[in-house]
Design a protein around this motif. Structure first.
Motif, mmCIF file in Angstrom:
data_model
loop_
_atom_site.group_PDB
_atom_site.id
_atom_site.type_symbol
_atom_site.label_atom_id
_atom_site.label_comp_id
_atom_site.label_asym_id
_atom_site.label_seq_id
_atom_site.Cartn_x
_atom_site.Cartn_y
_atom_site.Cartn_z
ATOM 1 N N SER A 16 -80.231 21.721 -52.538
ATOM 2 C CA SER A 16 -79.200 22.551 -51.914
ATOM 3 C C SER A 16 -79.734 23.204 -50.654
ATOM 4 O O SER A 16 -79.071 23.239 -49.613
ATOM 5 N N MET A 20 -78.294 22.614 -47.045
ATOM 6 C CA MET A 20 -77.770 23.704 -46.225
ATOM 7 C C MET A 20 -78.485 23.782 -44.881
ATOM 8 O O MET A 20 -77.878 24.026 -43.842
ATOM 9 N N LEU A 23 -77.294 21.017 -42.773
ATOM 10 C CA LEU A 23 -75.930 21.298 -42.349
ATOM 11 C C LEU A 23 -75.925 22.334 -41.224
ATOM 12 O O LEU A 23 -75.230 22.189 -40.212
ATOM 13 N N ARG A 34 -70.353 21.475 -28.299
ATOM 14 C CA ARG A 34 -68.974 21.876 -28.033
ATOM 15 C C ARG A 34 -68.914 22.919 -26.918
ATOM 16 O O ARG A 34 -68.053 22.861 -26.039
ATOM 17 N N VAL A 38 -66.845 22.570 -23.598
ATOM 18 C CA VAL A 38 -65.832 23.551 -23.183
ATOM 19 C C VAL A 38 -66.123 24.038 -21.768
ATOM 20 O O VAL A 38 -65.218 24.148 -20.938
ATOM 21 N N ARG A 45 -61.452 21.494 -15.026
ATOM 22 C CA ARG A 45 -60.079 21.963 -14.865
ATOM 23 C C ARG A 45 -59.942 22.799 -13.598
ATOM 24 O O ARG A 45 -58.979 22.683 -12.856
ATOM 25 N N GLU A 46 -60.970 23.616 -13.376
ATOM 26 C CA GLU A 46 -60.936 24.448 -12.165
ATOM 27 C C GLU A 46 -60.967 23.575 -10.918
ATOM 28 O O GLU A 46 -60.232 23.801 -9.957
ATOM 29 N N MET B 70 -73.849 27.575 -53.790
ATOM 30 C CA MET B 70 -74.202 26.792 -52.599
ATOM 31 C C MET B 70 -73.725 25.353 -52.739
ATOM 32 O O MET B 70 -73.210 24.747 -51.780
ATOM 33 N N GLN B 73 -70.146 25.282 -52.194
ATOM 34 C CA GLN B 73 -69.862 25.420 -50.768
ATOM 35 C C GLN B 73 -70.118 24.111 -50.027
ATOM 36 O O GLN B 73 -69.331 23.682 -49.177
ATOM 37 N N LEU B 74 -71.233 23.454 -50.378
ATOM 38 C CA LEU B 74 -71.559 22.159 -49.770
ATOM 39 C C LEU B 74 -70.478 21.133 -50.066
ATOM 40 O O LEU B 74 -70.029 20.397 -49.187
ATOM 41 N N VAL B 77 -67.451 21.857 -48.004
ATOM 42 C CA VAL B 77 -67.610 21.421 -46.614
ATOM 43 C C VAL B 77 -67.493 19.905 -46.508
ATOM 44 O O VAL B 77 -66.890 19.370 -45.585
ATOM 45 N N PRO B 85 -61.815 24.160 -34.545
ATOM 46 C CA PRO B 85 -62.669 25.326 -34.335
ATOM 47 C C PRO B 85 -61.897 26.447 -33.661
ATOM 48 O O PRO B 85 -61.104 26.204 -32.758
ATOM 49 N N ARG B 86 -62.115 27.631 -34.139
ATOM 50 C CA ARG B 86 -61.441 28.759 -33.497
ATOM 51 C C ARG B 86 -62.090 29.021 -32.146
ATOM 52 O O ARG B 86 -63.308 28.914 -31.988
ATOM 53 N N VAL B 87 -61.248 29.366 -31.213
ATOM 54 C CA VAL B 87 -61.760 29.592 -29.870
ATOM 55 C C VAL B 87 -62.524 30.899 -29.830
ATOM 56 O O VAL B 87 -62.037 31.922 -30.300
ATOM 57 N N SER B 88 -63.702 30.792 -29.297
ATOM 58 C CA SER B 88 -64.509 31.988 -29.179
ATOM 59 C C SER B 88 -63.864 32.954 -28.204
ATOM 60 O O SER B 88 -63.323 32.569 -27.184
ATOM 61 N N GLU B 91 -65.050 32.565 -24.764
ATOM 62 C CA GLU B 91 -64.844 31.324 -24.021
ATOM 63 C C GLU B 91 -63.530 31.273 -23.256
ATOM 64 O O GLU B 91 -63.478 30.849 -22.130
ATOM 65 N N GLU B 95 -58.910 31.833 -19.395
ATOM 66 C CA GLU B 95 -58.006 30.692 -19.269
ATOM 67 C C GLU B 95 -56.629 31.067 -19.782
ATOM 68 O O GLU B 95 -55.619 30.678 -19.223
ATOM 69 N N ARG B 98 -54.515 32.797 -17.320
ATOM 70 C CA ARG B 98 -54.133 32.065 -16.107
ATOM 71 C C ARG B 98 -52.619 31.918 -16.040
ATOM 72 O O ARG B 98 -51.995 31.450 -16.972
ATOM 73 N N LYS B 115 -59.419 30.263 -9.588
ATOM 74 C CA LYS B 115 -60.420 31.265 -9.946
ATOM 75 C C LYS B 115 -61.107 31.772 -8.679
ATOM 76 O O LYS B 115 -61.385 31.003 -7.764
ATOM 77 N N PHE B 188 -58.338 35.729 -11.036
ATOM 78 C CA PHE B 188 -57.484 34.619 -10.637
ATOM 79 C C PHE B 188 -56.625 35.037 -9.452
ATOM 80 O O PHE B 188 -56.141 36.162 -9.399
#
Lengths: 96, 615
Positions: A16, A20, A23, A34, A38, A45-46, B70, B73-74, B77, B85-88, B91, B95, B98, B115, B188
């Motif tokens: 495990s 982990m 992972l 990522r 981004v 894009r700009e 664990m 959880q593994l 996953v 993924p949630r946008v940070s 980040e 945008e 805009r 910009k 902007f």
């Protein structure tokens, strides 16, 4: 029996932990990738926005008028139209 | 006996612990004492007896629980599908801020957001304000040293703007200075790449990207959310209309000029111009006069263009036909007013001639047939009695008499005593020349979305088309004729109201046209404010501008000219000029097949052969 269970628990724990760890490493690696994508996407894009704005500015009618006027072109009037080959029915319009 | 207390085989049975109770472990600290007293030394297992085993089991259980969770959880996953993924928060917020882009009907970019970098200072972190005051103005000349010193004088402030919206080169130069206490913030900036084109439609935004005018203000909320907007405006039509109005504006030395082009079938506003105009990139640098959108915000007495409505009302109600004769020999005296004709014919006129010669007397008499209530009802159907929202922030007022009596009916019949915006006029003319249905005009592609309603029947529509066509072929609108196109229209010349009544020298002139008259696709209006003598009527000033617009825009808009008429016009022009062309020396021209008119080809060919243009 008890020692077998103990061994199994230890092996499971190690597996495990290793899973982990692996992972987590993969996730961090992908998160970094990522983030780079981004950032790259944002940059591109700009750039695209800037290029589109420049294109629109360069292709605005007033600019085209100036270029056309430099080369001696004038706005097309209907009286400049000449039907070509009026007897025949086919063919697209052609430019002299 | 527990297994650890069993005596070894062959050994003397040791003395057991006196205090050891069966099933209980031996406590470590007592072992040594008891051993000195002659008791047997217990084995290790005896010392860590059952109590230790219990603790060990607890630990093993806890570990198993942990590992199990664990493992779960593994498994979760591994088995569950990946989620987005949630946008940070670091980040994407910029945008998301805009502002949405604006496009014309063909996807040409009209407004976008780029910009940029803005320079700020943190007075608390500034080491030497004088150094900043010396160095920054060298790379940013419009930032004055005195202002910098003043801004940096208060170290309790933590943030002051020094300059916003730097170019990348300027930002790099400031960055190179390496002065502590200075920083950049990404912002902007709204950019209008077409500059003045469609400025009054677009409007502008302030430094914080809030809409100030036009669609920027009207659609501020959706644009701020990042939603794009596509307008019905065509930049080509917009530019051609602007240049046509500008040309006649310069010639006539008018104070201002404006124009509107509407797609008669959909209600979409294809072009809207108000001159003088402004560059929305520098909105703050222009005076109010340039920012004022006369096409939608100002209301005018439209003059004789209103006669279209008077005739349409009479035709729709069955009071008249195009051939009905009206006595226009004598002026009308009503109360203290006298209604007379600008171009008095002094004879009995048909309804067609009343429009052709723009007879005020004739229009008044036709309006009188229906009376005030019928006229008011007809104007209401044409949308003339309420402000018009076309999708820009500016909505102009309408003014009509509270006491709408007979005199008012007379004056309104020829365009006085009632004030509407140019957009009202265009929308009403479109309804009367297209299919009899009124559509609310809109600058947004796809139209206003509001339902249309019927005003007149198709018979009236056909009659109105004929009347308007007659004005251009035989009446005051001749200057709007374009070879190959059936243009129909109506001129308007309204004296401006002053504090002492109507001015005899200051006019607002107009020409409203529909093309092609057989099945109108576009309704075009051009108006000028106070053109000089020689351009003081709608026929002299506004009609040529409309004609020029149709000439240049017709083929771009996909309106196929009638090549038979084009050839005849061309021939007439060349004969007039005494020009003879051979095949080898033809003038520059775009040649095209006339597929819409197969029949006249032979005649055209003969005409050209006769003129020596072709073999």
């Amino acid at each position: 029996m008890k020692s077998t269970l103990t061994v199994l628990a230890v092996v499971l724990s190690i597996a495990s932990f290793a899973g982990m760890l692996r992972l987590k490493t993969d996730v961090e690696s992908l998160a970094g990738k990522r983030a780079r994508l981004v950032a790259e996407h944002s940059r591109l894009r700009e750039e695209k926005q800037v290029l589109e704005a420049e294109l629109a500015h360069l292709a605005q009618p007033a600019t085209l008028h100036r270029f056309a006027a430099k080369r001696g072109y004038v706005p097309l009037a209907t009286t400049m139209l000449v039907p070509m080959n009026p007897e025949a029915g086919g063919g697209d319009g052609m430019v002299e | 006996m527990a297994w650890w207390n069993k005596p070894k085989r062959g050994a003397e049975t040791p003395k057991p612990f006196a205090f050891q109770r069966k099933g209980q472990p031996v406590q470590r600290h007592r072992v040594k004492v008891r051993h000195q007293q002659g008791y047997r030394v217990p084995e290790r297992a005896e010392v860590y007896g059952k109590g230790v085993q219990l603790r060990a089991m607890v630990v093993v259980f806890a570990l198993c629980l942990l590992m199990g969770s664990m493992a779960v959880q593994l498994a979760y996953v591994a088995v569950m599908p990946a989620t987005e993924p949630r946008v940070s928060i670091r980040e994407m917020p910029k945008e998301a801020l805009r502002r949405g882009d604006i496009y014309d009907r063909n996807g040409v970019l009209l407004a976008t957001t780029l910009k940029t970098y803005s320079l700020y200072a943190d007075p608390k972190r500034v080491l030497d304000a004088n150094e900043i005051a010396r160095a920054v103005p060298k790379v940013l000349p419009d930032v004055k040293a005195q202002r910098i010193r003043r801004l940096l004088a208060d170290p309790s402030r933590r943030f002051v703007w020094l300059k916003r919206r730097l170019t990348p080169a300027e930002a790099q130069q400031v960055h190179t200075l390496g002065l502590p206490g200075l920083g950049f913030r990404e912002e902007f900036v709204r950019v209008y790449p077409q500059q003045k084109v469609a400025s009054h439609v677009l409007g502008a935004v302030d430094v914080d990207s809030n809409g100030l005018a036009g669609v920027e203000r009207k659609f501020n909320d959706s644009l701020r959310k990042g939603e794009d907007l596509q307008l019905a405006i065509d930049v080509r039509a917009q530019d051609i209309l602007a240049s046509s109005v500008k040309e006649v504006l310069d010639k006539s030395e008018a104070k201002s000029g404006w124009g509107v082009v509407m797609d008669a079938r959909t209600g979409e506003i294809v072009a809207m111009v108000s001159l003088p105009d402004y560059d929305p990139n520098h909105f703050g640098n222009y005076p109010d006069e340039a920012r004022f959108n006369r096409a939608v915000l100002a209301s005018y007495e439209m003059g004789s263009t209103f006669k279209i409505f008077t005739l349409a009302q009479g035709l729709a109600a069955g009071h008249i036909t195009p051939a009905t004769q009206i006595d226009c020999r004598e002026p009308i005296h009503i109360g203290r007013y006298t209604i007379k004709d600008y171009h008095a014919k002094g004879k009995v006129l048909t309804a067609t001639e009343i429009i052709r010669y723009s007879s005020n007397i004739g229009a008044s008499k036709i309006a009188d047939m229906g009376g005030p209530e019928e006229q008011q009802d007809f104007m209401r159907k044409l949308g003339m009695l309420q402000p018009l929202d076309i999708g820009v922030a500016e909505v102009g007022p309408v003014r009509y008499p509270d006491n709408w009596g007979r005199i008012q009916t007379f004056t309104i019949s020829f365009g006085h005593g009632m004030m509407v915006t140019p957009m009202h006029l265009v929308a009403a003319v479109a309804a009367l020349t297209t299919d009899g249905y009124y559509r609310v005009p809109s600058v947004v592609k796809g139209g206003s979305g509001q339902p249309s309603h019927k005003v007149v029947d198709m018979r009236t529509v056909r009659d109105v088309r004929d009347l308007m066509r007659d004005v251009v072929t035989s009446g005051s609108g001749r200057n709007a004729q374009v070879a190959g196109y059936d243009v129909g229209g109506k001129t308007g010349t309204a004296e401006k109201a002053t504090a002492h009544g109507y001015s005899g020298t200051k006019n607002v002139v107009s020409f409203v046209a529909a093309v092609p008259m057989e099945q109108p696709k576009y309704v075009t209006l051009v108006m000028l404010d106070e053109p000089k003598r020689g351009y003081h009527t709608g026929g002299l000033a506004a009609a040529p501008a409309v004609g020029q617009f149709i000439q240049r825009m017709g083929m771009l808009a996909g309106l196929q000219p009638d090549m038979g008429k084009v050839a005849a016009e061309r021939l007439a022009l060349e004969r007039k000029a005494g020009v003879r062309h051979t095949t080898a020396a033809k003038p520059h021209a775009v040649a095209m097949q006339d597929r819409a008119q197969p029949q006249p080809r032979g005649e055209v060919h003969e005409a050209f052969r006769a003129a020596g243009i072709v073999d």
